[in-house]
Scaffold this motif. Structure first.
Motif, short mmCIF file in Angstrom:
data_model
loop_
_atom_site.label_atom_id
_atom_site.label_comp_id
_atom_site.label_asym_id
_atom_site.label_seq_id
_atom_site.Cartn_x
_atom_site.Cartn_y
_atom_site.Cartn_z
N ASN A 45 -7.18 10.50 -9.89
CA ASN A 45 -8.26 9.98 -9.12
C ASN A 45 -7.75 9.71 -7.63
O ASN A 45 -8.41 8.61 -7.23
CB ASN A 45 -9.17 9.12 -9.66
N LEU A 46 -6.81 10.46 -7.15
CA LEU A 46 -6.37 10.23 -5.96
C LEU A 46 -7.31 10.92 -4.78
O LEU A 46 -7.87 11.83 -4.82
CB LEU A 46 -5.12 10.90 -5.61
N GLN A 47 -7.46 9.89 -3.74
CA GLN A 47 -8.35 10.17 -2.62
C GLN A 47 -7.67 9.48 -1.29
O GLN A 47 -7.12 8.52 -1.33
CB GLN A 47 -9.84 9.52 -2.88
N THR A 48 -7.89 10.50 -0.30
CA THR A 48 -7.12 9.86 0.95
C THR A 48 -7.92 10.89 2.10
O THR A 48 -8.29 12.15 1.98
CB THR A 48 -5.82 10.06 0.85
N LEU A 62 -5.81 5.38 1.36
CA LEU A 62 -5.29 6.02 0.44
C LEU A 62 -5.34 5.14 -1.11
O LEU A 62 -5.09 4.03 -1.15
CB LEU A 62 -3.68 6.26 0.48
N SER A 63 -6.12 6.04 -1.97
CA SER A 63 -6.35 5.15 -3.36
C SER A 63 -6.05 6.27 -4.38
O SER A 63 -6.17 7.26 -4.22
CB SER A 63 -7.86 4.78 -3.41
N ARG A 70 -5.32 0.14 -10.19
CA ARG A 70 -5.73 1.11 -9.04
C ARG A 70 -5.00 0.36 -7.73
O ARG A 70 -4.67 -0.73 -7.40
CB ARG A 70 -7.46 0.49 -8.82
N LEU A 71 -4.60 1.66 -7.24
CA LEU A 71 -3.85 1.30 -5.90
C LEU A 71 -4.76 1.80 -4.55
O LEU A 71 -5.56 2.67 -4.69
CB LEU A 71 -2.62 2.44 -5.77
N SER A 72 -4.25 1.00 -3.74
CA SER A 72 -5.17 1.20 -2.27
C SER A 72 -4.44 0.84 -1.07
O SER A 72 -3.68 -0.34 -1.15
CB SER A 72 -6.67 0.23 -2.17
N GLY A 73 -4.46 1.56 -0.10
CA GLY A 73 -3.85 1.01 1.02
C GLY A 73 -3.68 2.20 2.00
O GLY A 73 -4.51 2.95 2.17
#
Length: 281
Positions: A45-48, A62-63, A70-73
């Motif tokens: 579920n990568l979104q950028t 970027l998440s 969950r990664l975000s930044g």
């Protein structure tokens, strides 16, 4: 990243990275990926939003879902002079053991929590990234364990005067663990060396604080934990050390460090060892 000799798909860490494709690129795009495999990394579920121009690439926001969290930044790659990557990310609800295993090839810690990263590194090769990593990280974990040593059992053995514990070094043993309810640390990176002066663990019947450093390029660790026995374990040999602060040195290879308990720090509590009347599980 782990070397190609490790288990699973690897990376030639000395291979020179080439960013010629970035020169002359002028692009804007929104990117969404359901799943992305990068060697041993699997991202979901990568979104950028991507912007490229002037030999720079920026992914912001970027998440993605990674390591159960969950990664975000944002991520920036700058190739205007010497290639350099800048990463500002917050990883929430992630499993730290999987992250450390995939990035360092070791998993000295387990637990679920949050990592806030603000780091940069030269991007000429993976080895250069390791050797030039600079920046800060804040780490908080819950319900995890330290792999390689059971500090409660070791301190109990110290009180009983066991020869293999007192004055000796205990090798890393993957079958032994020190559980903790929560852990926190601020980590500063400079030229590939990670330093922390506020390590804090809350373990059953123990509180651990300390400081130390890890040399990533040379795979070395040099850390001192100070264990305070809180008592209440019901194990006489351990509860007899209530209130005592015991230094524990962790040194050697990051993959298999040695642990040394400084028995000389508490000679008055060791002068009359008593037999432990309760079986220790």
């Amino acid at each position: 990243l782990p070397s190609s000799g490790d288990k699973g798909p690897g990376v030639d860490t000395a291979h020179k990275l080439n960013f010629d494709w970035l020169h002359g690129l002028d692009a804007r795009a929104d990117v969404k990926l359901g799943e992305l495999d990068l060697g041993r990394f699997r991202v979901f579920n990568l979104q950028t939003h991507m912007e490229a121009g002037g030999r720079k690439l920026q992914l912001e926001p970027l998440s993605a879902d990674i390591y159960g969290g969950r990664l975000s930044g944002k991520l920036t790659l700058d190739d205007t002079k010497n290639p350099r990557i800048v990463l500002r990310q917050s990883l929430k609800g992630m499993e730290i053991a999987a992250l450390l295993s995939d990035t360092l090839g070791v998993d000295p810690l387990s637990g679920r929590g949050t990592v806030d990263l603000d780091v940069s590194a030269p991007a000429t090769s993976v080895d250069a990234m390791r050797g030039g990593l600079t920046g800060d990280a804040q780490l908080t974990l819950a319900r995890g364990y330290i792999t390689g040593v059971d500090l409660g059992d070791a301190l109990r053995g110290l009180r009983l005067g066991l020869a293999e514990i007192v004055g000796g070094a205990m090798p890393h043993d993957n079958k032994r663990r020190t559980q903790f309810s929560n852990m926190s640390a601020h980590i500063a990176f400079k030229d590939g060396v990670a330093e922390s002066h506020d390590l804090n663990f809350r373990a059953p019947f123990l509180e651990l604080g300390g400081d130390g450093h890890v040399d990533l390029p040379h795979n070395r660790v040099d850390t001192v934990l100070r264990a305070t026995v809180l008592g209440g374990s019901g194990v006489a040999a351990l509860d007899a050390l209530k209130g005592v602060i015991v230094p524990i040195e962790i040194t050697g290879s990051l993959t298999s460090p040695h642990y040394h308990i400084d028995a000389h720090a508490i000679p008055e509590r060791l002068s009359e060892p008593q037999r432990d009347t309760k079986a220790h599980g």
